[in-house]
Design an enzyme around this catalytic site. Structure first.
Site, PDB file in Angstrom:
ATOM      1  N   GLY A  47       0.804  -1.211   0.000  1.00 52.36           N
ATOM      2  CA  GLY A  47       0.000   0.000   0.000  1.00 52.36           C
ATOM      3  C   GLY A  47       0.834   1.256   0.000  1.00 52.36           C
ATOM      4  N   GLU A 112       4.069  -3.403   7.893  1.00 47.63           N
ATOM      5  CA  GLU A 112       5.009  -4.013   6.959  1.00 47.63           C
ATOM      6  C   GLU A 112       6.422  -3.862   7.494  1.00 47.63           C
ATOM      7  OE1 GLU A 112       4.378  -2.677   2.947  1.00 47.63           O
ATOM      8  OE2 GLU A 112       2.323  -3.414   2.876  1.00 47.63           O
ATOM      9  N   HIS A 229      13.579  -7.506  -3.546  1.00 47.84           N
ATOM     10  CA  HIS A 229      12.487  -7.879  -2.655  1.00 47.84           C
ATOM     11  C   HIS A 229      12.757  -9.294  -2.154  1.00 47.84           C
ATOM     12  CE1 HIS A 229       8.532  -8.587  -0.999  1.00 47.84           C
ATOM     13  NE2 HIS A 229       8.223  -7.326  -1.224  1.00 47.84           N
ATOM     14  N   ARG A 272      13.974  -4.861   4.223  1.00 48.13           N
ATOM     15  CA  ARG A 272      14.026  -5.757   3.072  1.00 48.13           C
ATOM     16  C   ARG A 272      15.430  -6.284   2.783  1.00 48.13           C
ATOM     17  NH1 ARG A 272       9.822  -2.907  -1.247  1.00 48.13           N
ATOM     18  NH2 ARG A 272       7.926  -3.660  -0.205  1.00 48.13           N
ATOM     19  N   HIS A 330      13.690  -5.555  -7.457  1.00 53.45           N
ATOM     20  CA  HIS A 330      12.353  -4.995  -7.243  1.00 53.45           C
ATOM     21  C   HIS A 330      12.295  -3.483  -7.452  1.00 53.45           C
ATOM     22  CE1 HIS A 330       8.295  -4.852  -5.655  1.00 53.45           C
ATOM     23  NE2 HIS A 330       8.645  -4.029  -4.694  1.00 53.45           N
ATOM     24  N   GLU A 354      10.437   6.638  -9.853  1.00 53.26           N
ATOM     25  CA  GLU A 354      11.591   5.755  -9.664  1.00 53.26           C
ATOM     26  C   GLU A 354      12.768   6.119 -10.562  1.00 53.26           C
ATOM     27  OE1 GLU A 354      12.559   0.924  -9.532  1.00 53.26           O
ATOM     28  OE2 GLU A 354      10.512   1.631  -9.883  1.00 53.26           O
ATOM     29  N   ARG A 365      14.963   1.193   0.126  1.00 50.28           N
ATOM     30  CA  ARG A 365      13.651   1.830   0.291  1.00 50.28           C
ATOM     31  C   ARG A 365      12.817   1.139   1.364  1.00 50.28           C
ATOM     32  NH1 ARG A 365       8.801   0.582  -1.485  1.00 50.28           N
ATOM     33  NH2 ARG A 365       9.409  -0.854  -3.175  1.00 50.28           N
TER      34      ARG A 365
END
Length: 372
Positions: A47, A112, A229, A272, A330, A354, A365
């Site tokens: 999201g 997250e 990712h 990540r 990713h 991006e 990120r």
């Protein structure tokens, strides 16, 4: 073609949002495809992060962004974006995006990786990207000041005799070269995923216009900062299907083939880069890693319909099967250097999304900061 005045290259969230905001200025938007296949925005499962909850603040959001990014951010860029994030959510609601809400009508906040508290808003669970893009595309179709050109792919920047950017050369769907002259050119053409063997990006995302900006002499920053990712579905496909970390935020766990946890405690929700390294190291040792979505509950396929569909396409059941996962390219944190208004080092060239590097994302990120 005739002079386009303002030309936006890219039909994703960044390009369409800017085009709408430029009204009543005439704008031409160039996109290689139509619908949600035009770029990465329409594929987003996660999201948008924003400090909307009563116990949250832009300062806390900024601190999480910097912590996850190795401290290599522009503090000014982080402060600006985290302060404006709540208003962006409100703007998207005004554009017709129906974000998920609780029984009291309040925006539902998910958790997250590397966020200190729940602050992620979603639309139809993991269909946030498609829902946002559908709403924006509807607005663009109604906007008289926007000329949308689809099925034409920009391949290089045009420059005048003084080196100023003057538009783009593009290839149409018949393979014919077209020249779109412009007084102002704005690149919103996404990242560089398909320069890598394994990526979650659409096939249109391969760094073409970043390469053109390099050839034109634009200043660049942080090209080495590429995010992998941690949980792409480890199946035979290109691109690899993404398994959103929102599942881990909802209770899914990373496990080994013997059922043991990859991480103790809440390590599954680390940044990540940390999770991707841990999974890569395990696979390299010969111990494949899986995502177990069972702990989420019997409604997991209803809450995460995109992942359930992707799993089904590869003979897997999200609720009952362990999904094999592996890191995949990713997101690109680096890009064309710009100031906080998108101005590049080349005259008449602005870069956003991006493709740009403002220093917002540092070396890694933070989850759900990409659509801001």
């Amino acid at each position: 073609m005739n002079n386009q005045g303002v030309l936006v290259v890219g039909g994703g969230l960044a390009g369409l949002t800017l085009a709408l905001q430029l009204a009543p200025q005439r704008v031409t938007v160039l996109a290689p495809r139509t619908g949600n296949t035009t770029g990465s925005s329409g594929w987003a499962q996660g999201g948008l992060a924003a400090a909307l909850a009563s116990g949250d603040s832009p300062r806390a959001h900024a601190a999480d962004t910097i912590e996850a990014s190795g401290g290599l951010n522009s503090v000014e860029a982080v402060a600006l974006v985290t302060q404006k994030a709540p208003q962006m959510i409100k703007n998207l609601v005004q554009h017709g995006v129906a974000f998920d809400r609780d029984h009291d009508g309040n925006l539902h906040m998910g958790l997250e990786g590397a966020h200190s508290q729940p602050r992620i808003v979603h639309a139809e669970g993991d269909r946030t990207g498609p829902k946002i893009m559908a709403a924006l595309q509807k607005k663009v179709a109604q906007a008289e000041h926007i000329n949308m050109i689809t099925n034409m792919r920009a391949k290089s920047l045009l420059q005048d005799q003084h080196g100023r950017i003057a538009g783009v050369a593009a290839i149409d769907d018949l393979g014919q070269e077209q020249f779109l002259n412009a007084q102002v050119t704005i690149l919103a053409s996404g990242g560089l995923g398909h320069l890598y063997g394994h990526t979650t990006n659409p096939t249109t995302i391969r760094g073409d216009m970043l390469g053109s900006a390099i050839r034109a002499g634009a200043q660049l920053s942080d090209l080495e900062f590429v995010q992998f990712h941690p949980t792409a579905m480890a199946v035979t496909a290109s691109p690899l299907p993404l398994v959103s970390e929102a599942l881990r935020g909802a209770g899914a766990r990373l496990v080994l083939s013997d059922g043991g946890f990859l991480f103790p405690g809440l390590g599954d929700l680390a940044a990540r880069d940390e999770v991707a390294r841990k999974i890569h190291e395990s696979i390299h040792r010969g111990a494949p890693v899986f995502l177990d979505a069972g702990p989420i509950g019997d409604d997991v396929s209803l809450r995460f319909p995109t992942v359930a569909k992707l799993a089904g396409e590869h003979g897997l059941d999200l609720q009952h099967d362990l999904l094999p996962v592996a890191p995949a390219q990713h997101y690109h944190m680096g890009g064309v250097t710009t100031d906080l208004k998108g101005q590049s080092s080349l005259e008449h060239l602005y870069v956003i999304g991006e493709t740009a590097c403002t220093g917002l994302h540092g070396a890694n990120r933070l989850a759900s900061n990409s659509l801001l």
